[in-house]
Structure formats: C-alpha cells, structure tokens
Motif scaffolding. Sequence first.
Motif, PDB file in Angstrom:
ATOM      1  N   ARG A  96      -9.702  -2.212  -5.505  1.00  0.00           N
ATOM      2  CA  ARG A  96      -9.567  -0.611  -5.229  1.00  0.00           C
ATOM      3  C   ARG A  96      -8.256  -0.134  -5.583  1.00  0.00           C
ATOM      4  O   ARG A  96      -8.072   0.672  -6.292  1.00  0.00           O
ATOM      5  N   GLY A  97      -7.034  -0.858  -5.346  1.00  0.00           N
ATOM      6  CA  GLY A  97      -6.043  -0.416  -5.913  1.00  0.00           C
ATOM      7  C   GLY A  97      -5.930  -0.286  -7.261  1.00  0.00           C
ATOM      8  O   GLY A  97      -5.304   0.523  -8.054  1.00  0.00           O
ATOM      9  N   THR A  98      -6.317  -1.539  -7.885  1.00  0.00           N
ATOM     10  CA  THR A  98      -6.128  -1.464  -9.242  1.00  0.00           C
ATOM     11  C   THR A  98      -7.303  -0.443 -10.138  1.00  0.00           C
ATOM     12  O   THR A  98      -6.867   0.265 -10.761  1.00  0.00           O
ATOM     13  N   PHE A 151      -8.364   2.319  -8.596  1.00  0.00           N
ATOM     14  CA  PHE A 151      -7.507   3.533  -8.378  1.00  0.00           C
ATOM     15  C   PHE A 151      -6.485   3.811  -9.446  1.00  0.00           C
ATOM     16  O   PHE A 151      -6.489   5.002  -9.884  1.00  0.00           O
ATOM     17  N   SER A 152      -5.616   3.054  -9.654  1.00  0.00           N
ATOM     18  CA  SER A 152      -4.449   3.186 -10.673  1.00  0.00           C
ATOM     19  C   SER A 152      -5.017   3.426 -11.897  1.00  0.00           C
ATOM     20  O   SER A 152      -4.200   4.295 -12.662  1.00  0.00           O
ATOM     21  N   TRP A 191       5.391   5.738  -9.811  1.00  0.00           N
ATOM     22  CA  TRP A 191       5.698   4.460  -9.186  1.00  0.00           C
ATOM     23  C   TRP A 191       7.179   4.239  -8.752  1.00  0.00           C
ATOM     24  O   TRP A 191       7.174   3.768  -7.449  1.00  0.00           O
ATOM     25  N   HIS A 234       1.134   1.760   2.908  1.00  0.00           N
ATOM     26  CA  HIS A 234       1.380   1.341   1.491  1.00  0.00           C
ATOM     27  C   HIS A 234       1.019   2.866   0.532  1.00  0.00           C
ATOM     28  O   HIS A 234      -0.046   3.388   0.570  1.00  0.00           O
ATOM     29  N   VAL A 280       0.224   5.256  -2.475  1.00  0.00           N
ATOM     30  CA  VAL A 280      -0.866   4.794  -3.421  1.00  0.00           C
ATOM     31  C   VAL A 280      -0.606   6.312  -4.497  1.00  0.00           C
ATOM     32  O   VAL A 280      -0.672   7.504  -3.703  1.00  0.00           O
ATOM     33  N   ASP A 299      -9.240   5.047  -2.103  1.00  0.00           N
ATOM     34  CA  ASP A 299      -7.800   4.484  -1.676  1.00  0.00           C
ATOM     35  C   ASP A 299      -7.746   3.191  -0.783  1.00  0.00           C
ATOM     36  O   ASP A 299      -8.554   3.132   0.143  1.00  0.00           O
ATOM     37  N   PRO A 300      -7.095   2.383  -1.193  1.00  0.00           N
ATOM     38  CA  PRO A 300      -7.011   1.206  -0.355  1.00  0.00           C
ATOM     39  C   PRO A 300      -6.608   1.343   0.930  1.00  0.00           C
ATOM     40  O   PRO A 300      -6.904   0.069   1.644  1.00  0.00           O
ATOM     41  N   ARG A 301      -5.894   2.538   1.352  1.00  0.00           N
ATOM     42  CA  ARG A 301      -5.570   2.794   2.644  1.00  0.00           C
ATOM     43  C   ARG A 301      -6.831   2.956   3.555  1.00  0.00           C
ATOM     44  O   ARG A 301      -6.718   2.973   4.888  1.00  0.00           O
TER      45      ARG A 301
END
Length: 450
Positions: free
Chosen positions: A128-130, A132-133, A251, A388, A390, A406-408
């Motif tokens: 999910r993080g990747t 989403f980015s 970032w 974390h 995001v 969102d990985p959160r």
Amino acid sequence: MGRTLSAFRALYVATLLMLMGSGLLSTYLALRLAGDAVDGTWIGALTGAQYLGLVLGGKLGHRLIARVGHIRAYVACAGVVTAAVLAIGVLPWLPIWLVLRMLVGVGMMCQYMVLESWLNDQAEPGQRGTVFSGYMAASYLGLVLGQVVLIVWPDLGNEKLMLIGLCFALCLVPVAVTHNIHPAPMSPAPLEPRFFLDRVPQSLTTTLIAGLAIGSFYGLAPVYAAAQELPTERIGLFMGCCIFAGLLAQWPIGWLSDRYDRTTLIRYVAMAMTIVGLPLALLPHVPLAFLLLLGFMVSLLLFVLYPLAVALSNDHIEAERRVSLTAMLLVTFGVGACIGPLLVGGLMNWLGANMLYAFISLCGLILVWRIRPQDVTGLHRVEEAPLHHVPMPDSLASSPLVASLDPRVDEQLVQEQMQTAHTTSSPVSNEETELDEVNAVIENPEEKTP
C-alpha cells in the motif's frame, strides 16, 4: 518496487492524463481571462466552482458507482468532463463557465474514486505504501506536465481547450479496456463533524487554512505572474516550478514529521511561509530568477501543511474512524478552497496582484497564532502514535477513498467501517427492514411486534 508500480501502470497513466488536463485548464483559464481584463473575482469564482464540484462529487460518485459500476461510471464522467471543457470554447459566457467548471469538478471526483478504489482492491497490504506513493507521484507529474505545455506551446487560443479535452478523453482508455474485475462498491463514510471538531480542532484549522491558500494559488498564481509582465511560457515555468516544489517537499517533511512534534512543525512551517512570502507581497516587480526562487520556497512550505494536518489528526483518531476523518478533512479543505479564490480575486482586483502572496503570508500568520503545541493534551493519542508520515496529494487531487490506500489504516477496519456506514445511513436498507417486518406480521398474524 518496480514490479509493483508496473502492475498499476494503466491506472497511473489515467491519473497522469487527467491531472495534466486539470492543471493546464486552471492555468489556461486564469491567463485567458486576465488577458481579457476580466475582474479577478470572476477568475477566483471559476476556481471555487471546480472545488465546489469536487466536494459535491464525493456524494454523487458513490451513488453513480453503486448504480452502474466502476468502468461505466468512469467513462460517463470522463465524457461529461470532456464535453464541459470543449463547451467552454463554444459558449464564451462567464456564468455558463461557472456551471461547466463545477461539472468538471464533479466528474473528476468520481474518476478519483474509481481509480482509488481500484488501486485499493488490487494492492496487497504490504504494497500500500508503494502503490500510494506511485499514485501521488503520477498526480504531481500530471500537474507539472500541464504547465510544461504552456512553455512549449504558449498560445492561448481555443486549441488549448481541444488539447485539454484530448487529455480527459484519453484518460478513459486505460480504464475502459482493462480486463480486471470490478472492485466492490464502497459506501460513503459519515462525516461526524462535531466529533472531529472536538477531537482534532488544530488539524481542521490547518486544513481549512491550507485550503484557503492552495485554492487561491492554483486559481490566481497565473494572474500574479502575468502582472509581473511575464510571457506565457515563463508563466508556465513559474507554475511548474511551484508545483514541482510541492512534490519535492513531501519526503523531507515526512522525515521530520516522524521525528519531531507535528504541531510544532506546522507552526514553524507557517512562520517560515509568512516570512518568505513577504517579498512577493511587498515588491511590485520581482526579477525572474528571484521570483522563481521565492515562489519555489513558498510552495515548498505551503504544500506540506495538508499532509502534516493529516498526520497530526491520525495520531489522535482510532483506525476505524480514519476513513471518516479523511472525508472530513477533504470537505474542510474544499470549503477553504471555494472561499479563498473568491476572496483573493476581489482583493487582487482592488489592491493589486501582490495580494495573492499577502494573503498566503496572512494565512501563515493565522496558523502561527492558532496552532499551539501546548494545547495538545495527548488525552486521545492512539497507542501507536506517532504514526508513520505518509505523503498526501495536494488540494483535492484525491477522494475520501484514498484513506483505504493509506498504510496507516488497517484494510479490514476500513471495510467494516464502510459497511457500518452503509447499513446505518442507507434509507434503502431501512425501507427493506420495515418491509421485512410487515411481511413477517402478514405471514404470522398471531405474533405481535413491540
């Protein structure tokens, strides 16, 4: 990571083309109206109309997707947006343009919802993080490429509207030809404004102020650059430089956000934005190199306010309420983005183009005044906080469904929360329940209902 991003390239291409058309449309309309000496209030109103459409589209999009499915909803909205863009060239009457801009906003929000629910359905929890980015990068890159078009092709004729319509038409191709199975429709999450106002007031304040400033920037920064007597291609360079700063800032601010108090960071960012924006607010004419540098720095600070507000609010909201939180933040941002361009457009018409950056500096000053780290008691701070950070797409380049990427946010909790929202808020469900009760009484007349 490369393999993960490659698996979603069709959806990323659709996002890039859509944002390219949207970014070019905003700048093109502002420059065209400024060139025709149109009142700045009208220019601001056009931007506010699109943001109003984006807010309204969040509600309409759920219903449309539930009724006809993802692909049909996406294709229909892309067709409406394309027609609205082309109609701007055919119907040169500003009140009609307001309606058309709102239609563009409504259609784009539905497209965001389709893309984000599709990404969420296909992404594995660990991806999910990747994913989403990649989505955020495609959004920013599309906005920047829209400004690059003005550098390469500075003419402001109706041909630009044809190119914008072409972008919106082509963005439906990757979605229309996909062979993937439709994701399940998601029900709208309740906003719960009173709960969030009590729980995360400083996050909502930051979000509202960010909406005021960012909405004003997208709608009126081209007018400010035109007042600096820049040719169209250099205005495109200025806008592209500022939007790229928003991508570049995500970032570093994420690294800082994970290590320092987020309320303090918001206050320092707002203080720096106030100071850096003052030269652009006070100087009548700024050399190009100085203009690009200061514009880049102001945008670097401005575009991190919303992600910081999201991160701060997530630290104090339980996972099962984070989809509702995202919806509330986007609506708050949208309200600010509707009001800001109208207000600043009137100020620029009355006091000059410098009022744009005077307003941005004032927004920073308000945040310095209102955001107080000592007021954050930590009473409702979640156990895993600080979560974390995001990076989040700026403005309303997303829908409430972006929370599911969102990985959160735990995927199972998202689904449960959305299902609860559906069963408790849907009038159809209530009607069906009442009908079942009536049928039960008819079939068993001896039983009595309480």
